[in-house]
Design a protein around this motif. Structure first.
Motif, PDB file in Angstrom:
ATOM      1  N   UNK A   1       3.631   1.523 -11.448  1.00 23.85           N
ATOM      2  CA  UNK A   1       3.612   2.551 -10.598  1.00 23.85           C
ATOM      3  C   UNK A   1       2.180   3.318 -10.938  1.00 23.85           C
ATOM      4  N   UNK A   2       1.649   3.079 -12.073  1.00 25.94           N
ATOM      5  CA  UNK A   2       0.330   3.871 -12.551  1.00 25.94           C
ATOM      6  C   UNK A   2      -1.045   2.863 -11.622  1.00 25.94           C
ATOM      7  N   UNK A   3      -0.706   1.622 -11.597  1.00 25.18           N
ATOM      8  CA  UNK A   3      -1.963   1.044 -11.101  1.00 25.18           C
ATOM      9  C   UNK A   3      -1.623   0.402  -9.515  1.00 25.18           C
ATOM     10  N   UNK A   4      -0.539   1.136  -8.903  1.00 21.63           N
ATOM     11  CA  UNK A   4      -0.453   0.725  -7.591  1.00 21.63           C
ATOM     12  C   UNK A   4      -0.566   2.016  -6.742  1.00 21.63           C
ATOM     13  N   UNK A   5      -0.554   1.750  -5.314  1.00 18.90           N
ATOM     14  CA  UNK A   5      -0.461   2.887  -4.221  1.00 18.90           C
ATOM     15  C   UNK A   5       0.615   2.294  -3.461  1.00 18.90           C
ATOM     16  N   UNK A   6       1.052   3.529  -2.562  1.00 17.49           N
ATOM     17  CA  UNK A   6       1.929   3.211  -1.609  1.00 17.49           C
ATOM     18  C   UNK A   6       1.845   2.049  -0.722  1.00 17.49           C
ATOM     19  N   UNK A   7       0.556   1.461  -0.494  1.00 13.24           N
ATOM     20  CA  UNK A   7       0.561   0.302   0.356  1.00 13.24           C
ATOM     21  C   UNK A   7       0.589  -1.124  -0.524  1.00 13.24           C
ATOM     22  N   UNK A   8       0.540  -0.986  -1.830  1.00 10.85           N
ATOM     23  CA  UNK A   8       0.612  -1.968  -2.670  1.00 10.85           C
ATOM     24  C   UNK A   8       1.748  -2.109  -3.646  1.00 10.85           C
ATOM     25  N   UNK A   9       2.521  -1.118  -3.696  1.00 13.52           N
ATOM     26  CA  UNK A   9       3.462  -0.843  -4.696  1.00 13.52           C
ATOM     27  C   UNK A   9       4.533  -1.956  -4.992  1.00 13.52           C
ATOM     28  N   UNK A  10       5.109  -2.577  -3.700  1.00 15.64           N
ATOM     29  CA  UNK A  10       6.157  -3.411  -3.695  1.00 15.64           C
ATOM     30  C   UNK A  10       5.317  -4.908  -4.153  1.00 15.64           C
ATOM     31  N   UNK A  11       4.258  -5.204  -3.692  1.00 21.08           N
ATOM     32  CA  UNK A  11       3.604  -6.549  -3.781  1.00 21.08           C
ATOM     33  C   UNK A  11       3.122  -6.342  -5.318  1.00 21.08           C
ATOM     34  N   UNK A  12       2.824  -5.337  -5.891  1.00 21.51           N
ATOM     35  CA  UNK A  12       2.667  -4.945  -7.292  1.00 21.51           C
ATOM     36  C   UNK A  12       3.793  -5.470  -8.222  1.00 21.51           C
ATOM     37  N   UNK A  13       5.018  -4.637  -7.810  1.00 22.33           N
ATOM     38  CA  UNK A  13       6.159  -5.093  -8.551  1.00 22.33           C
ATOM     39  C   UNK A  13       6.546  -6.475  -8.557  1.00 22.33           C
ATOM     40  N   UNK A  14       6.508  -7.377  -7.339  1.00 26.31           N
ATOM     41  CA  UNK A  14       6.943  -8.604  -7.391  1.00 26.31           C
ATOM     42  C   UNK A  14       6.482  -9.695  -8.298  1.00 26.31           C
ATOM     43  N   UNK A  15       5.196  -9.620  -8.913  1.00 26.16           N
ATOM     44  CA  UNK A  15       4.884 -10.760  -9.947  1.00 26.16           C
ATOM     45  C   UNK A  15       5.723 -10.261 -11.132  1.00 26.16           C
ATOM     46  N   UNK A  16       5.971  -9.260 -11.420  1.00 24.38           N
ATOM     47  CA  UNK A  16       6.902  -8.994 -12.639  1.00 24.38           C
ATOM     48  C   UNK A  16       8.433  -9.521 -12.493  1.00 24.38           C
ATOM     49  N   UNK A  17       8.804  -9.065 -11.339  1.00 27.72           N
ATOM     50  CA  UNK A  17      10.210  -9.638 -11.223  1.00 27.72           C
ATOM     51  C   UNK A  17      10.232 -11.170 -10.987  1.00 27.72           C
ATOM     52  N   UNK A  18       9.013 -11.811 -10.421  1.00 29.52           N
ATOM     53  CA  UNK A  18       9.032 -13.492 -10.493  1.00 29.52           C
ATOM     54  C   UNK A  18       9.182 -13.862 -11.815  1.00 29.52           C
ATOM     55  N   UNK A  19       8.234 -13.071 -12.716  1.00 24.57           N
ATOM     56  CA  UNK A  19       8.242 -13.647 -13.898  1.00 24.57           C
ATOM     57  C   UNK A  19       9.509 -13.523 -14.762  1.00 24.57           C
ATOM     58  N   UNK A  20      10.191 -12.181 -14.601  1.00 20.35           N
ATOM     59  CA  UNK A  20      11.461 -12.112 -15.175  1.00 20.35           C
ATOM     60  C   UNK A  20      12.681 -13.199 -14.555  1.00 20.35           C
ATOM     61  N   UNK A  21      12.613 -13.432 -13.510  1.00 19.74           N
ATOM     62  CA  UNK A  21      13.450 -14.436 -12.580  1.00 19.74           C
ATOM     63  C   UNK A  21      13.230 -15.942 -13.016  1.00 19.74           C
TER      64      UNK A  21
END
Length: 425
Positions: free
Chosen positions: A142-162
Motif C-alpha cells: 500500500x505504501x508504494x502504490x496508488x489508487x490506479x496501481x494498487x491491484x496491479x501492485x498486489x498481484x505479483x505478491x499473490x502470484x508468487x505465493x500461489x
C-alpha cells in the motif's frame, strides 16, 4: 517537455502524464517481497499434505485434529489488531523479518510435538507470525502504490505465493518420502530463517514517517526511553501505550464498520468469500473428489480420486492463480475494484454451483465414479479453473478496494479488519 509546441503544459497533457506515472508499479520494491512470499508459499504447500500424517502419527481424534486446524485461524485472528498497531508504530521491515522467524519457530515445534496440545500451541505460534507477516507485506504494498496501481501492485505478491503453493505439495511429498515427518518440518523451518535473512538484506523500509525504524526500535525495546530530541520528534500517534492503542483501534473499527457505503460492504463480502472458500474449496471439494459411493445404496458419492490426483488438481488451480493474477490486477485497476469484486463473485458462485453437477455427470458416466475420459477431465479442470479465476479476482480486488477508500492513517486498521472478517469466515 510536455509542451504542445508553445513551451507550455496544457491540462490534458498534465493529466495524461500524471495518470501514466500513477499506474507505474514499483517492481524494484516488489521483487524481494515476491521472492520471500514464493518461499513462504512453498513452505505452506509442503506442510499441507503432511498434516494428515502428523495426525495419524500422534493418533489424534477428529475433534483434536479440528482443534489443531482451528488454532491457526484463531491465533491469526487474535494477532491482527496488535500486528496492525505494531507495524504502524515500528515500520514494515522489522515484521517482514522477525515474523518469519516466529513462523519458523512454530514450524520446528510442530516437528517435535508429541500430543495435540503441543501441536495446537505451535500452530498458534505460526498463526501469530503469519498475522504480522501479512500485515507488514500488505502495508508495504500500500505504501508504494496508488489508487490506479494498487491491484496491479498486489498481484505479483499473490502470484508468487500461489506459485509456491503449487510447487509445495510436490516438494513436500518428496521430502516426506526421503526424510520423514520431523526432518521435513525442520527443513521448512530452516527455509523460513533463510527468508528472514533475505528480507533483512534485500527489503527496504517503505513507511514514510520512519522515525522508529531509523533508530532500529523494536517492540521489546522501551519506546519511551529516548533522548529529548527524539521525544520531540516522536509523532503524537506513537506517544501512547499498547492499551491506549487498543482503545483507539476499537474506536477506529467502529468508525470503519459504520461506513455503510464504502467499507462495510467490502468487509462483509470478504467474510462471505472466505466462508465459501474454507467451506467449499478446503472442506467439501476434497471430500467430493476423493469420496466413493454407491447410487443404489444412496451413499455419499464422490469421484474416488487418489491423493496424488487431488494434488494435481489443486496445483492446477494454483497455476491458474499464478497466470491470472497480473491480469486480474490490471482489470481491477482499469475497470474499478467494485467491478472486480462483482465479476469475481459471479465466477466463483457459478463454479461452486457447477462442481456437484460436473461430478455427478462424471460419476453417472462410469461404474466406479472415476474420471475415465478426456472430456470428463476437461470439464472438471475447466470448472475448477473458473473457480480459481473468480477467487483471484476477489482476493485482489478486496484488498485494493479497502486500501483505496480509507485514508493513510486508518489503512492499517482497515486491512486488519478485512483480514479478521476473512478469518471469521
Amino acid at each position: 517537455e510536455y509542451s504542445s509546441g508553445e513551451g507550455k503544459l496544457n491540462r490534458s497533457e498534465y493529466q495524461k502524464a500524471v495518470s501514466s506515472m500513477a499506474r507505474e508499479v514499483d517492481y524494484m520494491t516488489l521483487m524481494p517481497l515476491s521472492a520471500s512470499l514464493l518461499l513462504v508459499g512453498t513452505s505452506v504447500g509442503i506442510i499441507s499434505p503432511i498434516m494428515p500424517f502428523v495426525a495419524e502419527k500422534l493418533a489424534l481424534s477428529t475433534t483434536q485434529y479440528g482443534v489443531v486446524v482451528s488454532s491457526f485461524a484463531l491465533s491469526k485472528m487474535a494477532g491482527n489488531i496488535p500486528s496492525a498497531i505494531l507495524v504502524e508504530r515500528h515500520g514494515r521491515k522489522p515484521y517482514l523479518v522477525h515474523s518469519l522467524l516466529v513462523v519458523g519457530l512454530g514450524v520446528a515445534g510442530m516437528g517435535m510435538a508429541s500430543d495435540w496440545i503441543q501441536l495446537s500451541a505451535c500452530r498458534m505460534t505460526v498463526g501469530l507470525g503469519v498475522a504480522a507477516l501479512t500485515t507488514a507485506s500488505t502495508l508495504a504494498v500500500a505504501d508504494v502504490s496508488t489508487n490506479l496501481s494498487r491491484a496491479s501492485t498486489y498481484s505479483p505478491l499473490m502470484s508468487s505465493f500461489a506459485a509456491g503453493m503449487a510447487l509445495g505439495p510436490a516438494v513436500g511429498g518428496i521430502l516426506h518420502d526421503s526424510f520423514g515427518i520431523r526432518d521435513t518440518f525442520f527443513l521448512v523451518s530452516t527455509s523460513y530463517a533463510m527468508a528472514a535473512l533475505w528480507n533483512q538484506l534485500s527489503v527496504s523500509e517503505t513507511k514514510r514517517d520512519g522515525e522508529w525504524w531509523e533508530k532500529n526500535t523494536l517492540p521489546w525495546h522501551d519506546i519511551r526511553d529516548s533522548s529529548s530530541c527524539i521525544e520531540e520528534r516522536k509523532p503524537a500517534s506513537l506517544a501512547t501505550t499498547i492499551s491506549d492503542s487498543l482503545k483507539d483501534t476499537s474506536k477506529q473499527w467502529r468508525d470503519l464498520v459504520s461506513d455503510s457505503t464504502k467499507v462495510r460492504p467490502i468487509i462483509i463480502m470478504n467474510g462471505f468469500y472466505n466462508l465459501a472458500f474454507s467451506g467449499a474449496q478446503m472442506t467439501l471439494l476434497p471430500l467430493l473428489l476423493t469420496g466413493g459411493g454407491d447410487i443404489a445404496s444412496d451413499a455419499a458419492i464422490g469421484l474416488a480420486l487418489s491423493a496424488s490426483t487431488l494434488g494435481q488438481l489443486y496445483m492446477w488451480m494454483s497455476f491458474v492463480q499464478v497466470v491470472a493474477n497480473p491480469a486480474a490486477g490490471r482489470f481491477a485497476d482499469r475497470m474499478g475494484k467494485s467491478v472486480g469484486i462483482v465479476a469475481g463473485g459471479t465466477l466463483t458462485s457459478l463454479a461452486i454451483s457447477s462442481v456437484p453437477i460436473v461430478c455427478a455427470h462424471c460419476f453417472l458416466g462410469t461404474d466406479s465414479g472415476l474420471l475415465q475420459s478426456e472430456t470428463d477431465w476437461a470439464i472438471l479442470a475447466g470448472t475448477l479453473g473458473v473457480w480459481s479465476l473468480g477467487s483471484t479476482l476477489l482476493a485482489t480486488s478486496h484488498v485494493a478496494a479497502i486500501s483505496d477508500v480509507v485514508e493513510d492513517s486508518r489503512r492499517s486498521q482497515a486491512l486488519a479488519l478485512l483480514r479478521t472478517a476473512g478469518d471469521v469466515g
